[in-house]
Each structure stands twice: as structure tokens, then as C-alpha cells.
Motif scaffolding. Sequence first.
Motif, PDB file in Angstrom:
ATOM      1  N   ILE A  81       0.850  -1.195   0.000  1.00  0.00           N
ATOM      2  CA  ILE A  81       0.000   0.000   0.000  1.00  0.00           C
ATOM      3  C   ILE A  81       0.883   1.242   0.000  1.00  0.00           C
ATOM      4  N   LYS A  82       0.517   2.178  -0.866  1.00  0.00           N
ATOM      5  CA  LYS A  82       1.264   3.434  -0.972  1.00  0.00           C
ATOM      6  C   LYS A  82       0.297   4.603  -1.111  1.00  0.00           C
ATOM      7  N   LYS A  83       0.852   5.797  -1.155  1.00  0.00           N
ATOM      8  CA  LYS A  83       0.058   7.013  -1.271  1.00  0.00           C
ATOM      9  C   LYS A  83      -0.921   6.897  -2.447  1.00  0.00           C
ATOM     10  N   GLY A  84      -2.190   7.205  -2.173  1.00  0.00           N
ATOM     11  CA  GLY A  84      -3.223   7.182  -3.207  1.00  0.00           C
ATOM     12  C   GLY A  84      -3.989   5.872  -3.308  1.00  0.00           C
ATOM     13  N   ASP A  85      -3.450   4.780  -2.738  1.00  0.00           N
ATOM     14  CA  ASP A  85      -4.175   3.505  -2.755  1.00  0.00           C
ATOM     15  C   ASP A  85      -5.372   3.593  -1.810  1.00  0.00           C
ATOM     16  N   ARG A  86      -6.351   2.741  -2.049  1.00  0.00           N
ATOM     17  CA  ARG A  86      -7.526   2.698  -1.199  1.00  0.00           C
ATOM     18  C   ARG A  86      -7.491   1.476  -0.280  1.00  0.00           C
ATOM     19  N   VAL A  87      -7.838   1.730   0.986  1.00  0.00           N
ATOM     20  CA  VAL A  87      -7.976   0.695   1.998  1.00  0.00           C
ATOM     21  C   VAL A  87      -9.402   0.822   2.517  1.00  0.00           C
ATOM     22  N   ALA A  88     -10.124  -0.296   2.544  1.00  0.00           N
ATOM     23  CA  ALA A  88     -11.526  -0.242   2.959  1.00  0.00           C
ATOM     24  C   ALA A  88     -11.762  -1.074   4.201  1.00  0.00           C
ATOM     25  N   GLY A  89     -12.736  -0.646   4.969  1.00  0.00           N
ATOM     26  CA  GLY A  89     -13.174  -1.388   6.133  1.00  0.00           C
ATOM     27  C   GLY A  89     -14.603  -1.852   5.945  1.00  0.00           C
ATOM     28  N   TYR A  90     -14.882  -3.064   6.367  1.00  0.00           N
ATOM     29  CA  TYR A  90     -16.243  -3.610   6.435  1.00  0.00           C
ATOM     30  C   TYR A  90     -16.442  -3.894   7.906  1.00  0.00           C
ATOM     31  N   LEU A  91     -16.650  -2.803   8.663  1.00  0.00           N
ATOM     32  CA  LEU A  91     -16.471  -2.831  10.114  1.00  0.00           C
ATOM     33  C   LEU A  91     -17.555  -2.071  10.863  1.00  0.00           C
ATOM     34  N   PRO A  92     -17.891  -2.530  12.067  1.00  0.00           N
ATOM     35  CA  PRO A  92     -18.730  -1.735  12.966  1.00  0.00           C
ATOM     36  C   PRO A  92     -17.858  -0.706  13.689  1.00  0.00           C
ATOM     37  N   ASN A  93     -18.439   0.001  14.636  1.00  0.00           N
ATOM     38  CA  ASN A  93     -17.681   0.975  15.427  1.00  0.00           C
ATOM     39  C   ASN A  93     -16.813   0.234  16.435  1.00  0.00           C
ATOM     40  N   LEU A  94     -15.542   0.105  16.092  1.00  0.00           N
ATOM     41  CA  LEU A  94     -14.548  -0.586  16.918  1.00  0.00           C
ATOM     42  C   LEU A  94     -13.275   0.244  16.962  1.00  0.00           C
ATOM     43  N   PRO A  95     -12.420   0.037  17.953  1.00  0.00           N
ATOM     44  CA  PRO A  95     -11.112   0.693  17.910  1.00  0.00           C
ATOM     45  C   PRO A  95     -10.354   0.380  16.614  1.00  0.00           C
ATOM     46  N   GLU A  96     -10.487  -0.853  16.106  1.00  0.00           N
ATOM     47  CA  GLU A  96      -9.768  -1.233  14.882  1.00  0.00           C
ATOM     48  C   GLU A  96     -10.233  -0.443  13.665  1.00  0.00           C
ATOM     49  N   THR A  97     -11.456   0.062  13.697  1.00  0.00           N
ATOM     50  CA  THR A  97     -11.945   0.910  12.603  1.00  0.00           C
ATOM     51  C   THR A  97     -11.170   2.221  12.595  1.00  0.00           C
ATOM     52  N   ILE A  98     -11.027   2.816  13.751  1.00  0.00           N
ATOM     53  CA  ILE A  98     -10.268   4.062  13.867  1.00  0.00           C
ATOM     54  C   ILE A  98      -8.798   3.810  13.554  1.00  0.00           C
ATOM     55  N   ILE A  99      -8.267   2.706  14.060  1.00  0.00           N
ATOM     56  CA  ILE A  99      -6.868   2.347  13.802  1.00  0.00           C
ATOM     57  C   ILE A  99      -6.632   2.200  12.299  1.00  0.00           C
ATOM     58  N   GLY A 100      -7.543   1.541  11.599  1.00  0.00           N
ATOM     59  CA  GLY A 100      -7.424   1.379  10.149  1.00  0.00           C
ATOM     60  C   GLY A 100      -7.431   2.705   9.421  1.00  0.00           C
ATOM     61  N   ALA A 101      -8.345   3.588   9.807  1.00  0.00           N
ATOM     62  CA  ALA A 101      -8.424   4.906   9.170  1.00  0.00           C
ATOM     63  C   ALA A 101      -7.149   5.711   9.435  1.00  0.00           C
ATOM     64  N   LEU A 102      -6.651   5.682  10.656  1.00  0.00           N
ATOM     65  CA  LEU A 102      -5.429   6.428  10.999  1.00  0.00           C
ATOM     66  C   LEU A 102      -4.208   5.863  10.271  1.00  0.00           C
ATOM     67  N   ALA A 103      -4.074   4.549  10.264  1.00  0.00           N
ATOM     68  CA  ALA A 103      -2.911   3.929   9.619  1.00  0.00           C
ATOM     69  C   ALA A 103      -2.915   4.203   8.116  1.00  0.00           C
ATOM     70  N   ALA A 104      -4.068   4.041   7.483  1.00  0.00           N
ATOM     71  CA  ALA A 104      -4.154   4.262   6.031  1.00  0.00           C
ATOM     72  C   ALA A 104      -3.878   5.725   5.693  1.00  0.00           C
ATOM     73  N   SER A 105      -4.542   6.638   6.392  1.00  0.00           N
ATOM     74  CA  SER A 105      -4.400   8.055   6.048  1.00  0.00           C
ATOM     75  C   SER A 105      -3.004   8.587   6.349  1.00  0.00           C
ATOM     76  N   SER A 106      -2.359   8.067   7.381  1.00  0.00           N
ATOM     77  CA  SER A 106      -1.034   8.584   7.735  1.00  0.00           C
ATOM     78  C   SER A 106       0.038   8.194   6.725  1.00  0.00           C
ATOM     79  N   ILE A 107      -0.239   7.174   5.897  1.00  0.00           N
ATOM     80  CA  ILE A 107       0.728   6.824   4.845  1.00  0.00           C
ATOM     81  C   ILE A 107       0.268   7.344   3.476  1.00  0.00           C
TER      82      ILE A 107
END
Length: 188
Positions: A28-54
Motif C-alpha cells: 500500500i502506498k500514497k493514493g491507494d484505497r484501503v476499505a473497512g467492512y467494520l462496525p464501530n470498533l477501535p480497529e476501525t479508527i486504527i485502520g483509518a489512521l494507519a491508512a491516512s497517515s501513509i
Amino acid sequence: LSRERQMSFKQLADIVSCLQQALIAAGIKKGDRVAGYLPNLPETIIGALAASSIGAIWSSASPDFGVQGVIDRLGQIEPKILISVDGYYYNGKAIPILPKLIEILPHLPSIQKTIIIPFTSENPDLSGVNGAVSYDEFLKPFAAKAPIFESVPFNHPLFIMFSSGTTGIPKCIIHGHGGTLLQHMKEH
């Protein structure tokens, strides 16, 4: 049924760092898309933070969406990674979604890896889910270190959200890094 958890900011930074490293190792690099199929969990926020920070772009679909609803949304954005739970809870009852994932994935050929977070089962059977790996296995090779923050332009896409889909296929709504930051400053 209580699923409440607490996490310190240090724990959050550590797990975001591990997920960042795992996403980068998965290509995964800048501009790629990472998707979640997730309810409201800490891992949802973690996924959004990890993806956006790279510099990757985060999008998600609720696990209560049906097969076609997920395909209609995520099919438009061609994510390379899908992070999902094995199921979710509704009215105290566990609702499995791995059978839906098995139907969804053939319609999303851009997905190179599906990461499954055990939520309703301690050790879900992933054998039928093509390209699936458990969340813990995906993160296992990586040790926490200071998170990285990829420099992106003000308008670089941060999130892809979707219209309701009441008048046809849901339309993509893109939110950028700079605008989202300004909006959060106004609201918070």
C-alpha cells in the motif's frame, strides 16, 4: 453483552504503527484505497489512521450492508486491502458476515488481501475467504515504533464516503486532508 475496551494514546500509536508497517509491506502506498467492512470498533479508527497517515485513502461500509450494497460502494473505488470483522452484534445476537464476504470478494478483484478481525468468534474459520488473514497474523511481524506521517497536499483525498444510494448506485463523496482538518477544528 459488553464489548467496551479502553486504550491509551500510547497503545493507539503503537498499534497504528504496526498496521502502517503491515500495509506498507502489503504494497500500500500514497493514493491507494484501503476499505473497512467494520462496525464501530477501535480497529476501525486504527485502520483509518494507519491508512491516512501513509497517504492511502480510507473508506468503509457497515457490516449490516448486504452483498450488493458493499459491491456497489467498494466496487467503485477499487480498494487493495479490505479489513473486516467475522461478524457483528445486533440486539445481542451475533450476525456472521464471512458468508457475505465469500460472495462479495469475487466482485472486487482489486482486493489483494482481506484482513479479518475476530469479533464474534475467537478463532473464525477463514478457509473459505479468498486471500484472508487474521488481523493478529497480519500485524505479527511488526513491532511498534514512532508512526510515520506521509506528507500530502492540502486537497489529497482522506476519506471516500457514499451517498445513500436511494436514487441509484451510491455516489462517492471525497473528503480531503486539509478540509477535514479545518472542519474538525471548527467543530471541536
